[in-house]
Design an enzyme around this catalytic site. Structure first.
Site, PDB file in Angstrom:
ATOM      1  N   LYS A  22      36.393  32.655  46.007  1.00 29.84           N
ATOM      2  CA  LYS A  22      35.447  33.693  46.430  1.00 29.84           C
ATOM      3  C   LYS A  22      34.945  34.489  45.230  1.00 29.84           C
ATOM      4  O   LYS A  22      33.739  34.673  45.056  1.00 29.84           O
ATOM      5  CB  LYS A  22      36.139  34.654  47.411  1.00 29.84           C
ATOM      6  N   ASN A  23      35.877  34.944  44.383  1.00 31.12           N
ATOM      7  CA  ASN A  23      35.481  35.863  43.310  1.00 31.12           C
ATOM      8  C   ASN A  23      34.786  35.165  42.139  1.00 31.12           C
ATOM      9  O   ASN A  23      34.315  35.829  41.220  1.00 31.12           O
ATOM     10  CB  ASN A  23      36.691  36.666  42.826  1.00 31.12           C
ATOM     11  N   CYS A 120      37.007  52.750  48.506  1.00 26.60           N
ATOM     12  CA  CYS A 120      37.328  51.759  49.539  1.00 26.60           C
ATOM     13  C   CYS A 120      38.812  51.834  49.818  1.00 26.60           C
ATOM     14  O   CYS A 120      39.514  52.649  49.220  1.00 26.60           O
ATOM     15  CB  CYS A 120      36.896  50.364  49.118  1.00 26.60           C
ATOM     16  N   ARG A 125      37.537  53.078  42.851  1.00 27.37           N
ATOM     17  CA  ARG A 125      36.733  51.976  42.310  1.00 27.37           C
ATOM     18  C   ARG A 125      35.321  52.376  41.863  1.00 27.37           C
ATOM     19  O   ARG A 125      34.329  51.916  42.412  1.00 27.37           O
ATOM     20  CB  ARG A 125      36.664  50.832  43.324  1.00 27.37           C
ATOM     21  N   ASP A 308      45.764  41.003  43.326  1.00 25.62           N
ATOM     22  CA  ASP A 308      45.385  40.356  44.592  1.00 25.62           C
ATOM     23  C   ASP A 308      46.530  39.547  45.214  1.00 25.62           C
ATOM     24  O   ASP A 308      46.381  39.021  46.316  1.00 25.62           O
ATOM     25  CB  ASP A 308      44.163  39.449  44.389  1.00 25.62           C
ATOM     26  N   ARG A 400      36.807  37.807  55.201  1.00 20.77           N
ATOM     27  CA  ARG A 400      35.965  38.078  54.031  1.00 20.77           C
ATOM     28  C   ARG A 400      36.287  37.122  52.894  1.00 20.77           C
ATOM     29  O   ARG A 400      35.407  36.799  52.095  1.00 20.77           O
ATOM     30  CB  ARG A 400      36.200  39.512  53.536  1.00 20.77           C
TER      31      ARG A 400
HETATM   32  N1  EPU Z   1      37.169  50.616  37.083  1.00 22.64           N
HETATM   33  C1  EPU Z   1      36.648  51.799  36.630  1.00 22.64           C
HETATM   34  N2  EPU Z   1      35.308  51.854  36.318  1.00 22.64           N
HETATM   35  C2  EPU Z   1      34.499  50.769  36.429  1.00 22.64           C
HETATM   36  C3  EPU Z   1      35.049  49.547  36.893  1.00 22.64           C
HETATM   37  C4  EPU Z   1      36.396  49.496  37.206  1.00 22.64           C
HETATM   38  O1  EPU Z   1      37.344  52.789  36.517  1.00 22.64           O
HETATM   39  O2  EPU Z   1      33.310  50.890  36.122  1.00 22.64           O
HETATM   40  C5  EPU Z   1      38.594  50.546  37.426  1.00 22.64           C
HETATM   41  C6  EPU Z   1      38.802  50.243  38.919  1.00 22.64           C
HETATM   42  O3  EPU Z   1      38.730  51.396  39.704  1.00 22.64           O
HETATM   43  C7  EPU Z   1      40.175  49.622  38.907  1.00 22.64           C
HETATM   44  C8  EPU Z   1      40.194  48.843  37.588  1.00 22.64           C
HETATM   45  O4  EPU Z   1      39.173  49.440  36.778  1.00 22.64           O
HETATM   46  O5  EPU Z   1      41.143  50.600  38.892  1.00 22.64           O
HETATM   47  C9  EPU Z   1      39.933  47.369  37.676  1.00 22.64           C
HETATM   48  O6  EPU Z   1      38.804  47.133  38.516  1.00 22.64           O
HETATM   49  P1  EPU Z   1      37.836  45.888  38.342  1.00 22.64           P
HETATM   50  O7  EPU Z   1      36.497  46.396  37.970  1.00 22.64           O
HETATM   51  O8  EPU Z   1      38.458  44.855  37.479  1.00 22.64           O
HETATM   52  O9  EPU Z   1      37.769  45.347  39.832  1.00 22.64           O
HETATM   53  P2  EPU Z   1      36.529  44.654  40.486  1.00 22.64           P
HETATM   54  O10 EPU Z   1      35.782  43.920  39.455  1.00 22.64           O
HETATM   55  O11 EPU Z   1      35.813  45.624  41.345  1.00 22.64           O
HETATM   56  C10 EPU Z   1      37.637  42.339  40.979  1.00 22.64           C
HETATM   57  C11 EPU Z   1      37.881  41.508  42.193  1.00 22.64           C
HETATM   58  C12 EPU Z   1      38.983  42.163  43.021  1.00 22.64           C
HETATM   59  C13 EPU Z   1      40.247  42.245  42.154  1.00 22.64           C
HETATM   60  C14 EPU Z   1      39.941  43.029  40.879  1.00 22.64           C
HETATM   61  C15 EPU Z   1      41.118  43.098  39.910  1.00 22.64           C
HETATM   62  C16 EPU Z   1      35.737  40.512  42.596  1.00 22.64           C
HETATM   63  C17 EPU Z   1      34.524  40.398  43.447  1.00 22.64           C
HETATM   64  N3  EPU Z   1      36.657  41.404  42.958  1.00 22.64           N
HETATM   65  O12 EPU Z   1      37.230  43.614  41.449  1.00 22.64           O
HETATM   66  O13 EPU Z   1      39.221  41.317  44.127  1.00 22.64           O
HETATM   67  O14 EPU Z   1      41.265  42.884  42.862  1.00 22.64           O
HETATM   68  O15 EPU Z   1      38.820  42.428  40.191  1.00 22.64           O
HETATM   69  O16 EPU Z   1      41.522  41.817  39.578  1.00 22.64           O
HETATM   70  O17 EPU Z   1      35.860  39.776  41.629  1.00 22.64           O
HETATM   71  C18 EPU Z   1      39.928  40.793  46.305  1.00 22.64           C
HETATM   72  O18 EPU Z   1      39.452  39.648  46.140  1.00 22.64           O
HETATM   73  O19 EPU Z   1      40.653  41.087  47.286  1.00 22.64           O
HETATM   74  C19 EPU Z   1      39.615  41.830  45.335  1.00 22.64           C
HETATM   75  C20 EPU Z   1      39.740  43.135  45.618  1.00 22.64           C
END
Ligand code: EPU
Length: 421
Positions: A22-23, A120, A125, A308, A400
């Protein structure tokens, strides 16, 4: 709203196939905005989030067509021109990864307007790191009426260091940098396999990227990107969830069409707990075990233990002898499953961002509520091991990101069915 009914205690055996990630599929689809040529994608999982991304791209002006009417995993996307620059609230609120259109829309079309995702179930996030990196590439960023509006009349390469490792942030900026003028150097990047898969796709489209999969990525901007054909990598989290199901309730199961290299942190943790696995080319064989041992766990960016998989592994730890400490370092609120596991008989306490799991505790079936995608998966795994009936409400969270998980588990011998309402 559908429910899942599980009668626990059946031993699992046989072979199960992992779907596409998915990701990895979400950024791959978003990359279609970077070119007016056609992207042919294969192994896209038939899950709700992929469907939401298809809908979002459709609203922006993409033409999507399945290669075969009966195969939802293969389709072609082309975006000859954009009809709208806006990712609306209705879509972003159901899928935060909608934010992945920001970089490519801005880079090729000069503008993107995306509803701010907000908090969320698993944490606040924010997307501040995406936005400050886009500013460094020369975009102007305005936030008003709950939307972020980014504009540019031509991005320029820059040196960018992410203060925190962010997966979609790295992907967004990687996509934007491909069409920026000059060179971009990205520091403290996410090293997740999904980032590498995106870089592979972008490379096939003509992008010049070095270092994906390491902390530092170098991108030499090009003027335009072409069409490409790409098969999405297997879903390491679905594979991991099935492996943990095998560990908790399996005689022996074989998880196929996965990439064991992406599962190292999980397999090592399982070995520490007392679950042995055997790795082949694109498969993992795992046997359920008795006499499991407690283990401590800390979620970290890849190649560390994935957040995850934290909830699913916690379920297994409830069956291990001794006290396990589970530290969640990525998301501040990713323990919503704890209360539900305790209702099923687990003994898990919370101390800030650490869960204290005391085991072994027999699990008993109960009515429980899914609160987010991976919490739902942990309740399914718990239901397989529990005595009696577990009824899981709000299964849409599971849908999802998992493609017909109940059918895959039923074929392994689980007594599990979907109650459609
Ligand atoms: N963060 C910030 N600022 C930003 C971006 C992130 O503070 O601008 C923080 C977040 O709040 C969090 C940390 O950095 O505490 C890491 O977040 P990240 O941005 O890596 O998460 P994401 O990209 O939103 C993806 C996956 C998630 C997975 C995370 C961590 C996708 C679509 N989603 O989310 O997947 O948990 O990386 O590996 O790729 C899931 O599939 O269930 C899922 C939540």
């Amino acid at each position: 709203m559908d429910k899942l009914r599980i009668i626990g205690g059946h031993r699992l055996s046989g072979r199960v196939e992992v779907s596409g990630a998915k990701n990895a599929s979400l950024p791959a689809m978003a990359a279609s905005l970077l070119t007016d040529k056609t992207l042919k994608l294969d192994n896209v999982p038939a899950v709700w989030d992929s469907a939401t991304m298809r809908r979002l791209l459709g609203e922006l002006g993409a033409q999507l067509q399945q290669v075969k009417p009966d195969d939802p995993h293969r389709f072609e996307i082309s975006v000859p021109s954009v009809r709208s620059f806006e990712a609306p609230y209705e879509l972003v609120k159901t899928m935060r990864a909608s934010v992945l259109v920001l970089g490519p829309l801005l880079a090729r079309h000069g503008r993107a307007r995306v509803s701010l995702p907000g908090g969320c179930a698993i944490g606040a996030r924010p997307i501040d790191l995406h936005l400050s990196a886009l500013e460094k590439l020369g975009a102007t960023v305005r936030i008003e009426h709950g939307f972020v509006d980014v504009q540019s009349d031509g991005l320029r390469g820059a040196e960018i260091y992410f203060d925190n490792v962010t997966v979609t942030g790295t992907e967004n900026i990687l996509m934007a940098a491909c069409l920026a003028k000059g060179e971009t150097l990205l520091g403290n990047c996410a090293q997740e396999p999904e980032v590498v898969d995106l870089a592979d796709l972008l490379g096939r489209m003509g992008a010049r990227i070095e270092g994906a999969g390491t902390r530092t990525i170098r991108v030499a901007g090009v003027e335009r990107l072409e069409g490409a054909t790409h098969s999405v990598i297997p879903d390491r989290i679905e594979a991991g969830t099935l492996i943990v199901a095998g560990a908790i309730a399996g005689d022996e199961i074989e998880v196929v069409h996965c990439d064991p290299h992406h599962l190292t942190a999980l397999l090592e943790k399982l070995s520490e707990i007392g679950i042995e696995s055997e790795v082949g080319e694109k498969l993992v064989r795992v046997k359920g075990g008795a006499g499991l041992r407690a283990a401590n766990l800390r979620t970290l960016p890849y190649p560390g233990f994935p957040t995850d998989m934290q909830a699913q592994l916690m379920t297994l730890l409830t069956q291990a002898e001794g006290t396990s400490l589970v530290a969640e370092t990525i998301f501040e609120n990713r323990f919503m499953h704890v209360a539900e596991l305790n209702r099923m008989g687990a003994d898990v306490g919370l101390d800030g961002r650490t869960a204290v799991v005391k085991g072994p505790t027999p699990l008993s079936g109960a009515r429980v509520m899914a609160t987010d995608l991976r919490a739902s998966a942990c309740l399914v795994v718990a239901g397989l091991a529990a005595q009696g009936q577990t009824l899981i409400d709000r299964v849409y969270h599971l849908d999802r990101g998992y493609e017909r998980l109940e059918e895959k588990l039923a074929r392994l011998g689980a007594e599990i069915e979907r109650l459609q309402q």
